[in-house]
Design an enzyme around this catalytic site. Structure first.
Site, PDB file in Angstrom:
ATOM      1  N   ASP A 146      41.861  33.864  37.616  1.00  9.94           N
ATOM      2  CA  ASP A 146      41.458  33.374  36.289  1.00  9.94           C
ATOM      3  C   ASP A 146      41.938  31.941  36.049  1.00  9.94           C
ATOM      4  O   ASP A 146      41.360  31.215  35.252  1.00  9.94           O
ATOM      5  CB  ASP A 146      42.035  34.284  35.194  1.00  9.94           C
ATOM      6  N   ASP A 205      34.045  31.110  35.047  1.00  9.35           N
ATOM      7  CA  ASP A 205      33.752  32.550  35.088  1.00  9.35           C
ATOM      8  C   ASP A 205      32.387  32.730  35.760  1.00  9.35           C
ATOM      9  O   ASP A 205      31.339  32.449  35.164  1.00  9.35           O
ATOM     10  CB  ASP A 205      33.750  33.139  33.669  1.00  9.35           C
ATOM     11  N   ILE A 206      32.422  33.187  37.005  1.00  7.58           N
ATOM     12  CA  ILE A 206      31.203  33.275  37.825  1.00  7.58           C
ATOM     13  C   ILE A 206      30.218  34.278  37.218  1.00  7.58           C
ATOM     14  O   ILE A 206      29.027  34.006  37.045  1.00  7.58           O
ATOM     15  CB  ILE A 206      31.580  33.717  39.262  1.00  7.58           C
ATOM     16  N   LYS A 226      34.474  43.448  27.797  1.00 11.70           N
ATOM     17  CA  LYS A 226      33.977  42.554  28.860  1.00 11.70           C
ATOM     18  C   LYS A 226      32.460  42.654  28.986  1.00 11.70           C
ATOM     19  O   LYS A 226      31.784  41.657  29.203  1.00 11.70           O
ATOM     20  CB  LYS A 226      34.630  42.899  30.200  1.00 11.70           C
ATOM     21  N   ASN A 266      45.701  37.084  44.641  1.00 10.30           N
ATOM     22  CA  ASN A 266      46.037  38.424  44.154  1.00 10.30           C
ATOM     23  C   ASN A 266      45.878  39.422  45.302  1.00 10.30           C
ATOM     24  O   ASN A 266      45.543  39.037  46.423  1.00 10.30           O
ATOM     25  CB  ASN A 266      45.155  38.789  42.954  1.00 10.30           C
ATOM     26  N   LYS A 275      53.052  18.536  50.643  1.00  6.78           N
ATOM     27  CA  LYS A 275      53.833  19.720  50.294  1.00  6.78           C
ATOM     28  C   LYS A 275      54.816  19.416  49.158  1.00  6.78           C
ATOM     29  O   LYS A 275      55.545  18.417  49.216  1.00  6.78           O
ATOM     30  CB  LYS A 275      54.595  20.171  51.541  1.00  6.78           C
ATOM     31  N   LYS A 283      30.680  39.197  28.465  1.00  7.86           N
ATOM     32  CA  LYS A 283      30.117  38.603  29.681  1.00  7.86           C
ATOM     33  C   LYS A 283      28.629  38.908  29.818  1.00  7.86           C
ATOM     34  O   LYS A 283      28.023  38.616  30.831  1.00  7.86           O
ATOM     35  CB  LYS A 283      30.894  39.081  30.910  1.00  7.86           C
TER      36      LYS A 283
HETATM   37  O1  PMT Z   1      39.339  44.525  46.793  1.00 10.25           O
HETATM   38  P1  PMT Z   1      40.019  45.873  46.678  1.00 10.25           P
HETATM   39  O2  PMT Z   1      41.428  45.863  47.246  1.00 10.25           O
HETATM   40  O3  PMT Z   1      39.176  46.998  47.237  1.00 10.25           O
HETATM   41  O4  PMT Z   1      40.234  46.187  45.111  1.00 10.25           O
HETATM   42  C1  PMT Z   1      39.129  46.420  44.292  1.00 10.25           C
HETATM   43  C2  PMT Z   1      39.289  45.756  42.918  1.00 10.25           C
HETATM   44  C3  PMT Z   1      40.425  46.438  42.155  1.00 10.25           C
HETATM   45  C4  PMT Z   1      39.600  44.259  43.079  1.00 10.25           C
HETATM   46  C5  PMT Z   1      37.907  45.929  42.183  1.00 10.25           C
HETATM   47  O5  PMT Z   1      37.624  47.296  42.034  1.00 10.25           O
HETATM   48  C6  PMT Z   1      37.918  45.239  40.823  1.00 10.25           C
HETATM   49  O6  PMT Z   1      38.346  45.772  39.815  1.00 10.25           O
HETATM   50  N1  PMT Z   1      37.403  43.969  40.791  1.00 10.25           N
HETATM   51  C7  PMT Z   1      37.419  43.104  39.605  1.00 10.25           C
HETATM   52  C8  PMT Z   1      38.788  42.531  39.439  1.00 10.25           C
HETATM   53  C9  PMT Z   1      38.873  41.564  38.284  1.00 10.25           C
HETATM   54  O7  PMT Z   1      39.032  40.399  38.511  1.00 10.25           O
HETATM   55  O8  PMT Z   1      38.647  42.101  37.131  1.00 10.25           O
HETATM   56  P2  PMT Z   1      38.720  41.244  35.732  1.00 10.25           P
HETATM   57  O9  PMT Z   1      38.809  42.287  34.718  1.00 10.25           O
HETATM   58  O10 PMT Z   1      39.800  40.219  35.783  1.00 10.25           O
HETATM   59  O11 PMT Z   1      37.330  40.453  35.697  1.00 10.25           O
HETATM   60  C10 PMT Z   1      36.178  40.990  35.037  1.00 10.25           C
HETATM   61  C11 PMT Z   1      34.916  40.639  35.799  1.00 10.25           C
HETATM   62  O12 PMT Z   1      34.667  39.231  35.766  1.00 10.25           O
HETATM   63  C12 PMT Z   1      34.937  41.033  37.274  1.00 10.25           C
HETATM   64  O13 PMT Z   1      33.670  41.549  37.608  1.00 10.25           O
HETATM   65  C13 PMT Z   1      35.206  39.715  37.987  1.00 10.25           C
HETATM   66  O14 PMT Z   1      34.598  39.707  39.290  1.00 10.25           O
HETATM   67  C14 PMT Z   1      34.527  38.703  37.073  1.00 10.25           C
HETATM   68  N2  PMT Z   1      35.162  37.369  37.045  1.00 10.25           N
HETATM   69  C15 PMT Z   1      36.426  37.209  36.571  1.00 10.25           C
HETATM   70  C16 PMT Z   1      36.972  35.942  36.485  1.00 10.25           C
HETATM   71  C17 PMT Z   1      36.227  34.837  36.931  1.00 10.25           C
HETATM   72  N3  PMT Z   1      36.715  33.601  36.893  1.00 10.25           N
HETATM   73  N4  PMT Z   1      34.977  35.013  37.418  1.00 10.25           N
HETATM   74  C18 PMT Z   1      34.443  36.259  37.476  1.00 10.25           C
HETATM   75  O15 PMT Z   1      33.298  36.408  37.937  1.00 10.25           O
END
Ligand code: PMT
Length: 405
Positions: A274, A301-302, A332, A205, A284, A336
């Site tokens: 995700d 999900d960490i 969330k 992403n 390839k 979470k």
């Molecule tokens: O890196 P930049 O370009 O500065 O951009 C910043 C940002 C937009 C990436 C940042 O501000 C941000 O929003 N980060 C979280 C992005 C995200 O994955 O959000 P989410 O809504 O999908 O996930 C929710 C939370 O679960 C997040 O804290 C994520 O780190 C965590 N997560 C999600 C999926 C996963 N498999 N493991 C996780 O730990």
């Protein structure tokens, strides 16, 4: 933070324009003060354009003094940084001279003084310069650098001014928030993850890591010991921060689990993929059919894994949303099991891979709006909130519920 940036005469003065930009990106107000010699190397107009303020250079300028007198300017400054600091400037400061604006400000201000020397390597090693450095250090002045390497004059050795990015980070690391997280250990994930399809392709992403790295720098400046687990990003490590590079969500989880013991706060800024391809192809994937379907499976999900396992860990999640920010962020937080969630609006030119951001922050029983600003300044505001909530004793586990990310 208000910074007086002194620029004295040296070829490194051209780098100071970039230093102004770096400081402004971090939310600082910058007033440039030039010596007469500096104006021979770079024009005041350049600094005026990047700082947005007229440059000051004369002690006896009635017009400038009418706007903000030099004593007022000395009081306005939270920090005085002189970059480059020439051998002549070091000598004048060591001697306590006050015959131009910059040297007078240094005497008239109680703000911490930081100097970034830049000169020929032979000059830097001269006993007179080293004696001046020792005198200034003994008075509590911070000497930043210099670095060693190829010099503009062709010599190789110590005397190069540190790079603007390093100077900006070092200056902010000495900021007054330094004790907010003193004695605490903070773990941060930042950047994207990459989920490999075959040896040359992956799913990822647009996360640049800027938000997470800004938080790492702000936590370090606030006195915390910081572990930064970074996905593939192209950013320098903030000074004093311990960095671990990973690629995939699985690796990020493994690294987080191996670092979590003893941590007090976990800030999950990473944009973790995700989903990942169900099957990794060793060779390839060939272009043989008109359409190709990929089967994906969920990644671990960490954040949820750690928040459910570690009841004494203060967990801060991020929610990247295109709409209904509050609804999804609160969902969330509950699912979470978080102590705080920071929602940001993402989309074209918002959130991901830009220098500014705004956050709506929620915690059980409260919320705050942090206005759009450079990510480093935003990180400092968020660190203050986190420190307050942590100190207030955070709420216990929340009810887990099912839902979508
Ligand atoms: O890196 P930049 O370009 O500065 O951009 C910043 C940002 C937009 C990436 C940042 O501000 C941000 O929003 N980060 C979280 C992005 C995200 O994955 O959000 P989410 O809504 O999908 O996930 C929710 C939370 O679960 C997040 O804290 C994520 O780190 C965590 N997560 C999600 C999926 C996963 N498999 N493991 C996780 O730990």
């Amino acid at each position: 933070m208000n910074i007086v940036l002194g620029v004295s005469g040296g070829i490194a003065a051209y780098k100071s324009a970039d230093l102004v930009r770096r400081l402004k990106e971090r939310g600082c107000e910058v007033q440039v003060v030039m010596t007469a010699a500096a104006e021979r190397f770079i024009t005041p107009l350049t600094f005026q354009a990047v700082s947005g303020r007229p440059v000051r250079s004369s002690l006896l300028d009635p017009a400038a003094e009418a706007a903000m007198g030099h004593i007022e300017l000395a009081r306005w400054a939270d920090r005085i940084l002189i970059a480059p600091a020439s051998a002549n400037t070091l000598a004048r400061l060591a001697a306590g001279m006050a015959d131009d604006l910059l040297s007078t400000l240094c005497l008239a201000s109680s703000a911490p003084l930081l100097l970034a020397p830049a000169m020929n390597q032979q000059m830097w090693q001269a006993p007179a310069v080293q004696a001046n450095i020792a005198t200034l250090r003994a008075r509590g002045v911070d000497i930043l650098g210099p670095a060693a390497g190829q010099q503009a004059c062709g010599d190789v050795g110590p005397g190069r001014m540190l790079e603007p990015l390093e100077l900006a980070d070092m200056l902010l690391a000495s900021s007054p928030v330094e004790s907010l997280l003193a004695g605490l250990k903070v773990m941060i994930t930042a950047g994207p993850t990459r989920e490999a399809l075959d040896p040359v392709r992956f799913l990822t992403n647009r996360s640049s890591g800027k938000m997470g790295f800004a938080l790492a720098a702000a936590c370090q400046a606030a006195g915390a010991e910081v572990e930064l687990i970074a996905g593939p990003v192209n950013l320098p490590t903030p000074p004093g921060v311990r960095r671990h590079d990973v690629v995939s969500a699985e690796q990020m989880l493994e690294k987080a689990l191996s670092c979590v013991a003893g941590q007090n706060i976990f800030i999950s800024t990473a944009a973790v993929s995700d989903y990942r391809p169900q099957q990794y192809r060793d060779s390839k994937i060939k272009k043989s059919t008109e359409a190709l379907s990929l089967a994906l499976e969920k990644t671990p999900d960490i954040l949820a894994t750690l928040s459910h396992r570690e009841s004494s860990l203060f967990t801060v999640g991020f929610a990247a949303e295109t709409h209904d920010l509050e609804h999804y962020a609160r969902d969330k937080m509950q699912r979470k099991n978080l102590d705080m969630v920071c929602a940001n609006q993402v989309g074209a030119d918002q959130g991901f891979d830009v220098d500014h951001n705004a956050l709506s922050v929620f915690w059980p029983g409260g919320q705050a709006e942090l206005a759009s600003q450079p990510k480093r300044a935003l990180a400092e505001e968020l660190v203050e909130l986190i420190a307050l909530r942590y100190a207030a004793g955070f709420a216990g586990p929340h009810e887990a519920a099912a839902g979508d990310d």
